[in-house]
Enzyme design. Structure first.
Site, PDB file in Angstrom:
ATOM      1  N   ARG A  14       0.842  -1.194   0.000  1.00 42.43           N
ATOM      2  CA  ARG A  14       0.000   0.000   0.000  1.00 42.43           C
ATOM      3  C   ARG A  14       0.878   1.246   0.000  1.00 42.43           C
ATOM      4  NH1 ARG A  14      -4.740  -1.721   4.357  1.00 42.43           N
ATOM      5  NH2 ARG A  14      -5.461  -3.535   3.174  1.00 42.43           N
ATOM      6  N   GLU A  46      -6.343  -0.628  15.505  1.00 41.19           N
ATOM      7  CA  GLU A  46      -6.961  -1.575  14.576  1.00 41.19           C
ATOM      8  C   GLU A  46      -5.999  -2.698  14.192  1.00 41.19           C
ATOM      9  OE1 GLU A  46      -8.086  -1.905   9.898  1.00 41.19           O
ATOM     10  OE2 GLU A  46      -8.043   0.104  10.788  1.00 41.19           O
ATOM     11  N   ARG A 101       1.056  -6.302  12.722  1.00 39.36           N
ATOM     12  CA  ARG A 101       0.417  -5.650  13.862  1.00 39.36           C
ATOM     13  C   ARG A 101       0.217  -6.638  15.011  1.00 39.36           C
ATOM     14  NH1 ARG A 101      -3.526  -0.651  12.252  1.00 39.36           N
ATOM     15  NH2 ARG A 101      -2.041   0.394  10.881  1.00 39.36           N
ATOM     16  N   SER A 129     -10.285  -5.660  10.081  1.00 40.97           N
ATOM     17  CA  SER A 129     -11.579  -5.147   9.634  1.00 40.97           C
ATOM     18  C   SER A 129     -12.330  -6.291   8.973  1.00 40.97           C
ATOM     19  CB  SER A 129     -11.414  -3.995   8.641  1.00 40.97           C
ATOM     20  OG  SER A 129     -10.993  -2.817   9.275  1.00 40.97           O
TER      21      SER A 129
END
Length: 432
Positions: free
Chosen positions: A262, A349, A391, A352
């Site tokens: 990304r 986060e 993460r 999702s």
């Protein structure tokens, strides 16, 4: 994309749904293009009928020796032929303009999605686990002695620039163990099909899942035209692109561990320290392709799959229902799972989980044939992180940190680490 018939039938409802995302007056633009396209098609059909009538009369005029009428009709046929070609070309141009507009319009939020503009308006649904109390100030992951030699941002910057990392030694093995643990859990306990997919895709695949055309700046394109996937959602969802499957084929549940890429356009200055926001990262992605009647239950099931990973790792988390203004463009409803990071003293986060309805299926032309016959229907698609590996590594390191600089590792990872239970202050995997 969107069903043009539904927009024609109830433009006010369409606008009201998109207004919750901060968009206004969209249906008028759509219907203006649609009306122009349909008018051109109707005019072409009328001209075709006139051409056919004239063609039938040409022979009769020739037979009775009426040269004037013969020439008039022949000229009329040629005129109508040219008119039809022009109208069809104009109709195709209107159709493409309509398609391009529809491709840029996000999905419609479900009614139970809360109103709101950004993350401040998201709704907390639950919390699991109690954050650990430290008798010292906990460090962020990149500050820990245990990762000093195994998490190198300076070397990565020499190789690739900012927002890359080189992992080595015990940290690298821990990262690999996390991905393996996630895959094994999803395959053996959650019934997902492990899948290996390319990380380079054609433009159509990115369009199919909604990354293009509107969000191209968030991804990387090669000079040969391929795109680097921002998530395995792109490849896994497109497994059914341009397909007609039998209802008995459903549901299909996939999981893949891939590198993701990304550009992080528009995120300058955000989370620049450590591994939290990288240009290249690894993620275990879940995708489900289901019958429309199954998509609500599937959304809850997928949420449970992701939460289970965190619970097995003993990591505190909270589950959020995103407001309409904070959801991704392709989602109708999204749950975010946020893991507790003691070094930041906040939840961040880590997954999702989104249900997209038939939005992606329409873009991909992915349908199923109902059992017992009936008109083919569009599939429903869902996707979710299960989990973002980097993460999760951050969360394991920060939550397991000890005052001496070592890290105590979750018990479920011990078999993946040859029985080793800790990352020492010097960065070695050791038995406690």
């Amino acid at each position: 994309m969107h069903d043009i018939r539904a927009i024609r039938d109830n433009p006010d409802a369409f606008d009201a749904a998109l207004a919750r995302r901060g968009m206004s007056g969209v249906s008028s633009r759509i219907l203006a293009l649609d009306d122009a396209r349909r008018a051109k098609i109707h005019a072409a059909e009328t001209a075709k009928a006139e051409q056919n009538r004239a063609s039938k009369e040409v022979g009769a005029a020739k037979g009775r020796g009426d040269e004037a009428e013969f020439e008039r009709l022949r000229a009329l046929v040629a005129e109508k032929k040219a008119e039809i070609a022009r109208l069809n070309e104009e109709a195709q141009a209107e159709d493409e303009a309509l398609r391009q507009l529809l491709l840029t319009i996000p999905n419609l939020p479900y009614d139970d999605v809360p109103a709101g503009a950004d993350e401040d308006d998201n709704v907390e649904l639950k919390r699991h686990g109690t954050p650990r109390q430290f008798n010292y100030a906990p460090k962020e992951h990149y500050e820990l002695p245990a990762v000093k030699d195994g998490m190198d941002f300076e070397v990565a910057a020499k190789l690739s620039g900012s927002r890359f990392v080189v992992l080595s030694g015990g940290v690298a093995r821990l990262h690999r163990a996390l991905a393996q643990f996630m895959l094994d859990t999803h395959v053996e306990e959650h019934g997902l099909t492990e899948t290996m997919t390319p990380v380079l895709v054609r433009e159509d695949a990115m369009i199919g899942t909604g990354q293009l055309p509107k969000f191209g700046e968030d991804s990387y394109q090669t000079t040969t035209g391929w795109w680097l996937i921002p998530t395995a959602e792109v490849t896994l969802t497109n497994l059914v692109a341009d397909s007609m499957v039998e209802e008995s084929y459903l549901p299909r549940r996939y999981v893949a561990d891939t590198q993701c890429f990304r550009s992080e356009a528009g995120s300058a200055g955000r989370d620049t320290s450590g591994m939290l926001r990288q240009h290249q990262f690894e993620k275990v992605e879940m995708v489900s392709v289901v019958h429309p009647d199954q998509s609500e239950a599937e959304h809850e099931r997928m949420l449970g799959c992701a939460e289970a990973i965190l619970e097995k790792l003993g990591l505190p988390y909270r589950t959020m229902l995103l407001c309409a203004g904070d959801m991704g463009a392709g989602a109708r409803r999204t749950y975010d799972i946020e893991v507790w990071l003691p070094g930041q003293d906040r939840y961040r986060e880590i997954s999702s989980i989104s249900t997209c309805g038939d939005y992606q299926a329409r873009r991909m032309n992915a349908r199923f044939r109902p059992e017992g016959g009936g008109k083919p229907e569009f599939l429903h698609t869902l996707n979710g992180s299960g989990l973002a590996v980097g993460r999760t590594l951050i969360a394991v390191l920060e939550n397991g940190q000890e005052e001496d600089g070592s890290v105590t590792l979750p018990e479920v990872l011990h078999p993946y680490l040859g029985g080793r239970t800790k990352l020492s202050a010097s960065g070695e995997l050791v038995r406690d």
